[in-house]
Scaffold this active site. Structure first.
Site, PDB file in Angstrom:
ATOM      1  N   HIS A 194       0.802  -1.233   0.000  1.00  0.00           N
ATOM      2  CA  HIS A 194       0.000   0.000   0.000  1.00  0.00           C
ATOM      3  C   HIS A 194       0.834   1.282   0.000  1.00  0.00           C
ATOM      4  O   HIS A 194       0.538   2.236   0.726  1.00  0.00           O
ATOM      5  CB  HIS A 194      -0.942   0.011   1.211  1.00  0.00           C
ATOM      6  CG  HIS A 194      -2.039  -1.022   1.162  1.00  0.00           C
ATOM      7  ND1 HIS A 194      -2.527  -1.564   0.007  1.00  0.00           N
ATOM      8  CD2 HIS A 194      -2.756  -1.619   2.170  1.00  0.00           C
ATOM      9  CE1 HIS A 194      -3.488  -2.434   0.283  1.00  0.00           C
ATOM     10  NE2 HIS A 194      -3.639  -2.492   1.579  1.00  0.00           N
ATOM     11  N   GLU A 216     -11.522  -3.937  -2.989  1.00  0.00           N
ATOM     12  CA  GLU A 216     -10.595  -2.946  -3.553  1.00  0.00           C
ATOM     13  C   GLU A 216     -10.453  -3.149  -5.058  1.00  0.00           C
ATOM     14  O   GLU A 216      -9.969  -4.183  -5.508  1.00  0.00           O
ATOM     15  CB  GLU A 216      -9.225  -3.104  -2.882  1.00  0.00           C
ATOM     16  CG  GLU A 216      -9.289  -3.019  -1.376  1.00  0.00           C
ATOM     17  CD  GLU A 216      -8.092  -3.675  -0.698  1.00  0.00           C
ATOM     18  OE1 GLU A 216      -6.950  -3.439  -1.120  1.00  0.00           O
ATOM     19  OE2 GLU A 216      -8.309  -4.452   0.252  1.00  0.00           O
ATOM     20  N   HIS A 250      -9.875   2.024   0.203  1.00  0.00           N
ATOM     21  CA  HIS A 250      -9.721   1.003   1.233  1.00  0.00           C
ATOM     22  C   HIS A 250     -10.753   1.114   2.358  1.00  0.00           C
ATOM     23  O   HIS A 250     -10.407   0.968   3.534  1.00  0.00           O
ATOM     24  CB  HIS A 250      -8.300   1.072   1.790  1.00  0.00           C
ATOM     25  CG  HIS A 250      -7.767  -0.233   2.271  1.00  0.00           C
ATOM     26  ND1 HIS A 250      -8.041  -0.733   3.515  1.00  0.00           N
ATOM     27  CD2 HIS A 250      -6.995  -1.160   1.656  1.00  0.00           C
ATOM     28  CE1 HIS A 250      -7.432  -1.898   3.661  1.00  0.00           C
ATOM     29  NE2 HIS A 250      -6.792  -2.184   2.539  1.00  0.00           N
TER      30      HIS A 250
HETATM   31  C1  BGC Z   1      -4.611  -6.322   2.262  1.00  0.00           C
HETATM   32  C2  BGC Z   1      -4.378  -7.004   3.571  1.00  0.00           C
HETATM   33  C3  BGC Z   1      -3.808  -6.006   4.519  1.00  0.00           C
HETATM   34  C4  BGC Z   1      -4.767  -4.874   4.655  1.00  0.00           C
HETATM   35  C5  BGC Z   1      -4.191  -3.828   5.532  1.00  0.00           C
HETATM   36  C6  BGC Z   1      -5.576  -5.217   2.461  1.00  0.00           C
HETATM   37  O1  BGC Z   1      -5.778  -4.528   1.284  1.00  0.00           O
HETATM   38  O2  BGC Z   1      -5.066  -7.218   1.278  1.00  0.00           O
HETATM   39  O3  BGC Z   1      -3.497  -8.093   3.442  1.00  0.00           O
HETATM   40  O4  BGC Z   1      -3.537  -6.556   5.763  1.00  0.00           O
HETATM   41  O5  BGC Z   1      -5.045  -4.318   3.416  1.00  0.00           O
HETATM   42  O6  BGC Z   1      -5.173  -3.086   6.078  1.00  0.00           O
END
Ligand code: BGC
Length: 379
Positions: free
Chosen positions: A133, A344, A207
């Site tokens: 991310h 997502e 998210h």
């Molecule tokens: C991921 C997870 C991660 C989370 C964090 C998601 O988009 O797929 O693996 O732990 O984001 O908040």
């Protein structure tokens, strides 16, 4: 009372009729307030967007974060359906990416490395041995510039962030605009537009953790999910795709018909064991580049139905497996295991290292575009 009713009638030409509340007060489609101050003294603002059916959302210019989303149930009762915090410091310290725009790369890049045009780039490692991310200080930790685009029946807020060359190891200065709109069709529409001054990779996503029940004390296991996908990208124990594409037939990854999330989540299927539940990328039908239906999420008790549309090739379904009660959210409620889920819209994880996956390269002169729609109705 009489005065406010008259006032309401007077502004009817400007705002839709239903924007008059029972108390006669006009509901403003957009308001702005101070949410808090960052440690460097900069002010963070919260914008409240409301449509005439009462759908409303609070959006922060910190992280371009959707902090709340009030959606009617089948009896018209408005309740919040996204996880979030009450204070700015919790967003600054938090590690769950609640409601944020994540980037530059939503999802993981294996070992935080990739090659572009023969040059090797090293990104921040922030998830085991991988990059997740956008790194330690991704787009979710940035203060975006906010511009109100429309304060009408379809309130619309633009957030812009300029990510400097080299940020978290990525090449090129990237300017990303994200426009949130609450539409007359009870949709939260997210339009992205990005440009760069050097070749780079770009794959932002939204998210929000959804729980359509209106109560964040209950897990999302009873929600019924449908995903428009015949296959997914299996991953290793660090959740980096192996590069294969696996058919969902006869596996717990088959969501082609609406299925309770909890029905198979604890099966001994290897991918579920590796993901500690669902945390995978589904390969959406219909090809990328065209906005089409990607998923439906239904919560039987409230009757709330969320339909997701996207023009992206993939959809990451994350069932909130890492929520463990340590994050205390709005109104002091501790977010327990699987009390929220993310859908997502994005390119596939680790695409910069997988030439067989759709490209995420962005070059000067090109424009990155993405549209994601979260539409709300009831059954
Ligand atoms: C991921 C997870 C991660 C989370 C964090 C998601 O988009 O797929 O693996 O732990 O984001 O908040």
């Amino acid at each position: 009372m009489m005065r406010s009713l008259l006032l309401c009638l007077a502004v009817l030409s400007l705002i839709p009729t239903d924007a008059c509340q029972p108390d006669g007060k006009a509901r403003s489609p957009m308001t702005k307030s101070v949410f808090g101050r960052l440690p460097n003294g900069r002010e963070v603002h919260e914008f409240t967007l409301t449509n005439r059916f009462g759908l409303s959302t609070q959006i922060l210019n910190y992280g371009a974060t959707v902090r709340s989303l009030l959606v009617p149930d089948r009896n018209g009762k408005l309740e919040d359906v996204v996880l979030g915090y009450d204070s700015l410091s919790e967003y600054v310290d938090g590690t769950a990416y609640f409601g944020a725009i994540v980037g530059r790369y939503g999802n993981r890049i294996g070992k935080g490395q990739f090659q572009l045009d023969g040059k090797q780039y090293r990104l921040t490692i922030n998830d085991g041995e991988n990059h997740l991310h956008g790194g330690k200080t991704g787009f979710n930790k940035a203060l975006w510039d906010a511009t109100v685009l429309s304060d009408s029946a379809e309130p619309s807020l633009q957030l812009q962030y300029v990510s400097p060359d080299g940020e978290e190891g990525y090449p090129g200065t990237v300017t990303l605009k994200v426009i949130y709109t609450l539409t007359e069709n009870n949709e939260l529409r997210i339009a992205y537009e990005g440009v760069t001054d050097r070749p780079t990779v770009l794959n932002p996503t939204h998210h929000s953790y959804f729980n359509l029940s209106g109560s964040f004390t209950h897990p999302i296991l009873g929600h019924l999910l449908m995903i428009e996908a015949d296959s997914f990208t299996p991953a290793d124990k660090g959740l980096i795709p192996t590069g294969q594409m696996m058919n969902v037939t006869d596996t717990p990854m088959d969501f082609r018909t609406p299925t309770a999330i909890g029905a198979r989540i604890d099966d001994s299927f290897e991918q579920l064991v590796l993901g500690k539940g669902y945390d995978h990328n589904w390969i959406l039908r219909g090809g990328a580049g065209r906005v089409r239906k990607a998923a439906e999420l239904y919560e039987p008790a409230s009757g709330r139905l969320m339909t997701v549309f996207t023009d992206q090739p993939g959809l990451q379904f994350y069932s909130g497996n890492f929520l463990d009660g340590t994050a205390k959210g709005k109104n002091g409620i501790a977010y327990g295991h699987r009390t929220g889920l993310c859908l997502e819209t994005q390119a596939f994880p680790d695409s910069p290292n997988k030439p067989q996956f759709p490209s995420v390269t962005l070059r000067p002169g090109e424009v990155y575009r993405q549209t994601a729609i979260y539409q709300f109705s009831t059954r």
